[in-house]
Write a protein that holds these residues in place. Sequence first.
Motif, mmCIF file in Angstrom:
data_model
loop_
_atom_site.group_PDB
_atom_site.id
_atom_site.type_symbol
_atom_site.label_atom_id
_atom_site.label_comp_id
_atom_site.label_asym_id
_atom_site.label_seq_id
_atom_site.Cartn_x
_atom_site.Cartn_y
_atom_site.Cartn_z
ATOM 1 N N GLN A 52 8.520 -3.481 -38.532
ATOM 2 C CA GLN A 52 6.901 -3.858 -38.122
ATOM 3 C C GLN A 52 6.498 -2.320 -38.743
ATOM 4 O OE1 GLN A 52 5.305 -5.841 -36.323
ATOM 5 N NE2 GLN A 52 6.183 -7.094 -36.118
ATOM 6 N N PHE A 53 7.117 -1.062 -38.560
ATOM 7 C CA PHE A 53 6.711 0.298 -38.602
ATOM 8 C C PHE A 53 6.547 0.462 -39.885
ATOM 9 C CE2 PHE A 53 7.659 4.202 -40.146
ATOM 10 C CZ PHE A 53 7.386 5.142 -38.926
ATOM 11 N N VAL A 54 8.000 0.256 -41.155
ATOM 12 C CA VAL A 54 7.021 0.076 -42.234
ATOM 13 C C VAL A 54 5.675 -0.589 -42.742
ATOM 14 C CG1 VAL A 54 8.281 0.023 -44.628
ATOM 15 C CG2 VAL A 54 9.362 0.465 -43.220
ATOM 16 N N ALA A 55 5.897 -1.958 -42.631
ATOM 17 C CA ALA A 55 4.657 -2.592 -42.498
ATOM 18 C C ALA A 55 3.076 -1.719 -42.666
ATOM 19 C CB ALA A 55 4.885 -3.841 -42.159
ATOM 20 N N HIS A 56 3.191 -1.388 -40.576
ATOM 21 C CA HIS A 56 2.268 -1.024 -40.538
ATOM 22 C C HIS A 56 2.017 0.473 -41.677
ATOM 23 C CE1 HIS A 56 -0.685 -0.209 -37.480
ATOM 24 N NE2 HIS A 56 -0.402 -1.288 -36.928
ATOM 25 N N GLY A 194 21.272 12.415 -44.486
ATOM 26 C CA GLY A 194 22.245 12.084 -42.701
ATOM 27 C C GLY A 194 21.510 11.052 -42.389
ATOM 28 N N ALA A 195 20.896 9.945 -42.895
ATOM 29 C CA ALA A 195 20.882 8.523 -42.494
ATOM 30 C C ALA A 195 21.291 7.229 -42.066
ATOM 31 C CB ALA A 195 19.077 7.686 -42.803
ATOM 32 N N THR A 196 21.603 6.418 -41.472
ATOM 33 C CA THR A 196 23.088 5.504 -41.054
ATOM 34 C C THR A 196 22.442 4.034 -41.877
ATOM 35 O OG1 THR A 196 22.665 5.578 -38.533
ATOM 36 C CG2 THR A 196 24.483 6.528 -39.224
ATOM 37 N N HIS A 197 23.010 3.367 -41.590
ATOM 38 C CA HIS A 197 22.645 2.483 -42.431
ATOM 39 C C HIS A 197 21.269 1.378 -41.577
ATOM 40 C CE1 HIS A 197 23.146 -1.543 -44.153
ATOM 41 N NE2 HIS A 197 22.413 -2.337 -42.752
ATOM 42 N N LEU A 198 20.385 1.553 -39.945
ATOM 43 C CA LEU A 198 19.496 1.275 -39.553
ATOM 44 C C LEU A 198 18.140 2.458 -39.764
ATOM 45 C CD1 LEU A 198 20.876 -1.111 -36.606
ATOM 46 C CD2 LEU A 198 20.307 -1.394 -38.727
ATOM 47 N N GLU A 201 17.964 7.188 -37.362
ATOM 48 C CA GLU A 201 17.782 9.490 -37.293
ATOM 49 C C GLU A 201 16.301 9.850 -37.299
ATOM 50 O OE1 GLU A 201 21.694 7.650 -37.881
ATOM 51 O OE2 GLU A 201 19.774 7.994 -39.272
ATOM 52 N N PRO A 202 15.669 11.316 -36.359
ATOM 53 C CA PRO A 202 14.600 10.540 -36.458
ATOM 54 C C PRO A 202 14.108 11.411 -37.867
ATOM 55 C CG PRO A 202 15.620 12.399 -35.067
ATOM 56 C CD PRO A 202 17.097 11.499 -35.587
ATOM 57 N N GLY A 203 12.828 10.938 -37.987
ATOM 58 C CA GLY A 203 12.754 11.377 -39.765
ATOM 59 C C GLY A 203 12.728 10.621 -40.503
ATOM 60 N N ALA A 204 13.971 9.694 -40.815
ATOM 61 C CA ALA A 204 14.216 8.977 -41.260
ATOM 62 C C ALA A 204 13.568 7.915 -41.842
ATOM 63 C CB ALA A 204 15.828 8.459 -41.212
ATOM 64 N N LEU A 205 13.373 6.982 -40.705
ATOM 65 C CA LEU A 205 12.767 5.562 -41.562
ATOM 66 C C LEU A 205 11.183 5.901 -42.082
ATOM 67 C CD1 LEU A 205 12.568 2.367 -41.088
ATOM 68 C CD2 LEU A 205 11.569 2.780 -38.780
ATOM 69 N N GLN A 207 10.865 8.304 -43.749
ATOM 70 C CA GLN A 207 10.676 8.490 -45.536
ATOM 71 C C GLN A 207 10.928 7.354 -45.724
ATOM 72 O OE1 GLN A 207 13.500 12.143 -47.038
ATOM 73 N NE2 GLN A 207 13.936 11.931 -44.258
ATOM 74 N N VAL A 208 11.524 6.458 -45.430
ATOM 75 C CA VAL A 208 11.521 5.647 -45.990
ATOM 76 C C VAL A 208 10.555 4.837 -46.148
ATOM 77 C CG1 VAL A 208 12.203 2.767 -45.306
ATOM 78 C CG2 VAL A 208 13.925 5.019 -44.701
ATOM 79 N N ALA A 209 9.017 4.667 -45.514
ATOM 80 C CA ALA A 209 8.364 4.449 -45.141
ATOM 81 C C ALA A 209 7.088 4.828 -46.116
ATOM 82 C CB ALA A 209 7.421 3.970 -43.885
ATOM 83 N N GLN A 210 7.455 6.158 -46.786
ATOM 84 C CA GLN A 210 6.593 6.870 -47.554
ATOM 85 C C GLN A 210 7.218 6.627 -49.214
ATOM 86 O OE1 GLN A 210 4.545 8.518 -47.462
ATOM 87 N NE2 GLN A 210 4.006 9.352 -49.443
ATOM 88 N N LEU A 211 8.936 5.926 -49.437
ATOM 89 C CA LEU A 211 9.135 6.482 -50.375
ATOM 90 C C LEU A 211 8.887 5.029 -51.087
ATOM 91 C CD1 LEU A 211 12.486 7.664 -49.962
ATOM 92 C CD2 LEU A 211 11.155 8.085 -51.265
#
Length: 227
Positions: A52-56, A194-198, A201-205, A207-211
Amino acid sequence: MNTAHKWNEQVYQVPLEGTMTLEGNLNIPAQAQGVILFAHGSGSSRHSPRNQFVAHVLYDAGFATLLIDLLTLQEEAKDRSTGYLRFNIDLLSKRVIAVTNWLTQHEATRTFKVAYFGASTGAAAALVAAAEMPQVIGAVVSRGGRPDLAHTSLPLVQAPTLLIVGSLDREVLKLNNIAAAILQCEKRVEVVGGATHLFEEPGALEQVAQLASEWFTRYLSTGGPRE
């Protein structure tokens, strides 16, 4: 062109064979650059807060998004006790293809280039579907995915593919590097430090959304709508 003025309030029923339907939320910004179909991972759904976060973020970047449950309510109930269907990549990829066909015929999205955002086992289903629909799929992004489960479909994928993995998700990172070596399309493995599977971690998601946003912008906005 219809637009979604309120996030995730429009629920669509996507028909499958017979009387089966899948439920999804379609959000379309003004002047959308393309539509991103989310293929969720093991035991997840369209209500996943991470997707949901990435989609937004992608919606704010100008992309239509379709978050959809690839299993029916009855199948989800069965899967919760058995865990079998979530690893049935053949079934899930056929569902992704069916939903893609719906997007190419739906009035509000039929002119859009389609791309996939897959998570966990959903990434494998997305890659198999992309291999089956090379003229339709403009790009693929995988978040913590299992592209190895796409097996023999990997060399057939033509859509530019971005594999995003956390640096601490070591086994999945290894599997993604192996899959990337097999992919013949334009591809990249992006490791989020520094990110795990889900990606909790702060800022990790973020980064995913930006990439993902940058990847889709590169390959969808320049391609324009499908002919």
